[in-house]
Design an enzyme around this catalytic site. Structure first.
Site, PDB file in Angstrom:
ATOM      1  N   CYS A 103      50.117 -13.515 106.518  1.00 38.59           N
ATOM      2  CA  CYS A 103      50.202 -14.014 105.358  1.00 38.59           C
ATOM      3  C   CYS A 103      51.775 -13.658 104.940  1.00 38.59           C
ATOM      4  O   CYS A 103      52.371 -14.312 103.940  1.00 38.59           O
ATOM      5  CB  CYS A 103      49.219 -13.413 104.188  1.00 38.59           C
ATOM      6  SG  CYS A 103      49.263 -11.614 104.378  1.00 38.59           S
TER       7      CYS A 103
ATOM      8  N   GLU B 243      44.374  -9.668  98.148  1.00 40.71           N
ATOM      9  CA  GLU B 243      45.706  -9.927  98.767  1.00 40.71           C
ATOM     10  C   GLU B 243      45.658 -11.544  99.439  1.00 40.71           C
ATOM     11  O   GLU B 243      44.796 -11.446 100.282  1.00 40.71           O
ATOM     12  CB  GLU B 243      45.855  -8.784  99.965  1.00 40.71           C
ATOM     13  CG  GLU B 243      46.141  -7.671  99.507  1.00 40.71           C
ATOM     14  CD  GLU B 243      46.310  -6.514 100.366  1.00 40.71           C
ATOM     15  OE1 GLU B 243      46.327  -7.022 101.632  1.00 40.71           O
ATOM     16  OE2 GLU B 243      45.898  -5.267 100.512  1.00 40.71           O
TER      17      GLU B 243
ATOM     18  N   GLU C 166      50.607 -23.384 102.511  1.00 42.84           N
ATOM     19  CA  GLU C 166      50.571 -22.387 103.520  1.00 42.84           C
ATOM     20  C   GLU C 166      50.163 -23.063 104.916  1.00 42.84           C
ATOM     21  O   GLU C 166      48.802 -23.360 105.073  1.00 42.84           O
ATOM     22  CB  GLU C 166      49.678 -21.121 103.137  1.00 42.84           C
ATOM     23  CG  GLU C 166      50.011 -19.990 104.280  1.00 42.84           C
ATOM     24  CD  GLU C 166      49.125 -18.986 103.677  1.00 42.84           C
ATOM     25  OE1 GLU C 166      49.582 -17.634 103.865  1.00 42.84           O
ATOM     26  OE2 GLU C 166      48.155 -19.100 102.900  1.00 42.84           O
TER      27      GLU C 166
ATOM     28  N   LYS D 222      32.530  -6.662 105.568  1.00 43.67           N
ATOM     29  CA  LYS D 222      32.354  -8.054 106.070  1.00 43.67           C
ATOM     30  C   LYS D 222      33.633  -8.421 106.788  1.00 43.67           C
ATOM     31  O   LYS D 222      34.505  -9.024 106.269  1.00 43.67           O
ATOM     32  CB  LYS D 222      31.879  -9.035 105.241  1.00 43.67           C
ATOM     33  CG  LYS D 222      31.590 -10.016 105.663  1.00 43.67           C
ATOM     34  CD  LYS D 222      31.446 -11.591 105.052  1.00 43.67           C
ATOM     35  CE  LYS D 222      32.483 -12.415 105.118  1.00 43.67           C
ATOM     36  NZ  LYS D 222      32.551 -13.111 106.683  1.00 43.67           N
TER      37      LYS D 222
END
Length: 489
Positions: free
Chosen positions: A294, A260, A393, A185
């Site tokens: 990231c 992750e 973040e 996906k």
């Protein structure tokens, strides 16, 4: 003066689901639009897969796996097909890079120069490694035991929007090399390059049903992929809270997961570092891909003796960054992935200023480029590590600069985060580098460099940055079931 972005004049083919070796519409017939971040205009219509579509793809993957057409194929033949996919990716590098840039908003020089070639390297690496995996064999007086690493089965791969083709191939190539069948996906923001992998698979001779690609929303497609009883592995890359949801869903079926997740990595500059080298590396570590990585070195932690000097050099370098049309070779930073995400980035800048951070540069949308999601490379400095902009973040071109006095304080700042994905240390003292990296709680650490990846090494994070490791042998450990067989002599 408004800079014209002509990307909308380039035709991109509409995207369908890829199931059992064929491109098909969603059963509902519904579609959604893929939007060019540089223009906010429609690029293509994309099939809006639903629960029935993903169930069909998983059932196809299960039948294909059980047939042994791929899972029982000799590893040398599997490797040959995967290497052919690598060759085809390189043959199509211009087309793939163009689609990636149009869909993501990133500079074409990054798509062409790094992302797509690395995608080809992923396939070739795992194909070759699968041929030479070492298998354990143990002798006893009257028996012998050996370990067989069998394909796990149907594998769900859920891919993020920031590096879609590269991230997808990193997962797909390892899962396929291990003998699994796969359902992928891609992110709804950036589905177009992912869908193109189906054509490459067919051209390479991958058996139908081995690779299946479903576009659609995470709350339907992603949920089924994480809960279906036929699925035996889930690998997810994305935001930490979404990762928790995936893990909760997978727990219902006891499906092993590899996650992750997010990061807020410390980029530590000691006073003995080569400042020019540290500045150049720190620029790359936060502004590459518009900061939508990231692994970004988003907390720049600078020793007080060189803090002012580093800030001056860093700001001067940031002023030279060219934000512009992602299709131009001279562009250093393109567009953020969506209008909503750009607003989120700007909201964080305003939060930081309200918290007491100072603005050295940037902090707003690029003037004259309002048609797209262009945000200035920004610098927040004199930041306290307790501020939200230092703890959360941002996932954009907004580093926060934090001063420190001692080595112990630098380590304390680095570890004072819910995340533990990566980190960077800039120093010319090898002993210091070894001391500091051994004390930082992160899955990846670089010394005097950033984002250098040896695919043989484990990749993954600690704390809220993830669970598990992939890369090299660690990918095969995850995508296989270890089976001990003992035979009487």
């Amino acid at each position: 003066m408004t800079q014209e972005i002509v990307a909308e004049k380039i035709t991109v083919q509409n995207a369908k689901l890829f199931i059992d070796g064929e491109y098909v519409d969603a059963l509902s017939g519904e579609t959604f639009d893929s939007i060019n971040p540089a223009t906010n205009k429609k690029l293509a219509s994309v099939a809006n897969g639903g629960e029935a579509d993903v169930k069909r793809a998983i059932e196809v993957a299960q039948r294909t796996f059980a047939s042994g057409r791929w899972s029982a194929m000799p590893v040398e033949e599997r490797a040959r097909i995967l290497c052919k996919m690598a060759d085809l990716i390189l043959e199509k590098v211009e087309q793939l890079a163009l689609v990636e840039t149009l869909d993501v908003g990133k500079p074409i020089k990054e798509s062409r120069g790094f992302d797509i070639p690395r995608a080809a390297a992923n396939f070739r690496f795992f194909a070759e490694m699968a041929k030479y995996m070492v298998h354990e064999h143990y002798d006893m007086p009257n028996h012998m035991s050996y370990v067989q690493y069998a394909p796990a089965g149907v594998t769900s791969l859920i891919i993020p929007w920031n590096l879609p083709f590269m991230q997808m191939t990193w997962k797909v190539s390892a899962a396929l090399a291990a003998g699994n069948t796969v359902v992928v996906k891609p992110a709804s923001y950036t589905p177009l390059s992912a869908v193109m992998l189906g054509q490459i698979a067919n051209e390479a001779g991958l058996p139908p049903g081995v690779l299946n690609i479903i576009t659609g929303p995470g709350h339907t497609v992603g949920t089924v992929m994480a809960t279906h009883p036929f699925v035996r592995r889930i690998s997810f890359v994305g935001e930490s809270n979404t990762g928790k949801t995936v893990m909760r869903n997978a727990a219902e079926q006891l499906i092993p997961v590899s996650l992750e997740l997010g990061g807020k990595s410390a980029n530590i500059i000691f006073d003995d570092a080569d400042l020019d080298e540290a500045v150049a590396g720190s620029i790359e570590a936060i502004y590459r891909n518009q900061g939508e990585i990231c692994l970004a070195g988003s907390r720049i932690v600078v020793q007080q003796g060189v803090y002012d000097q580093f800030l001056e050099k860093f700001t001067a370098a940031v002023r030279q960054i060219k934000v512009g049309n992602p299709l131009e070779e001279s562009t250093d930073m393109g567009a953020l992935v969506s209008k909503n995400h750009m607003q989120t980035v700007d909201d964080y800048v305003q939060i930081g200023l309200a918290e007491g951070a100072k603005l050295a540069y940037g902090g707003k949308a690029v003037a004259g480029m309002e048609q797209g999601n262009f945000y200035e490379p920004t610098i927040l400095y004199d930041v306290d590590n307790k501020m939200r902009v230092a703890q959360e973040e941002i996932f954009g071109p907004v580093p926060v600069m934090i001063p420190f006095k001692t080595e112990d304080e630098a380590v304390q700042i680095a570890n004072d985060s819910i995340y533990g994905l990566a980190g960077v240390v800039w120093t010319n003292d090898l002993r210091r580098a070894q001391r500091v990296t051994s004390r930082i709680h992160s899955g990846l650490l670089w010394v005097n460099c950033w984002y250098v990846r040896d695919l043989r090494t484990p990749f993954g994070g600690a704390k809220a940055s993830g669970i598990g490791r992939e890369g090299g042998r660690h990918s095969f450990d995850f995508y296989t079931e270890a089976k001990t067989i003992t035979i009487k002599k």
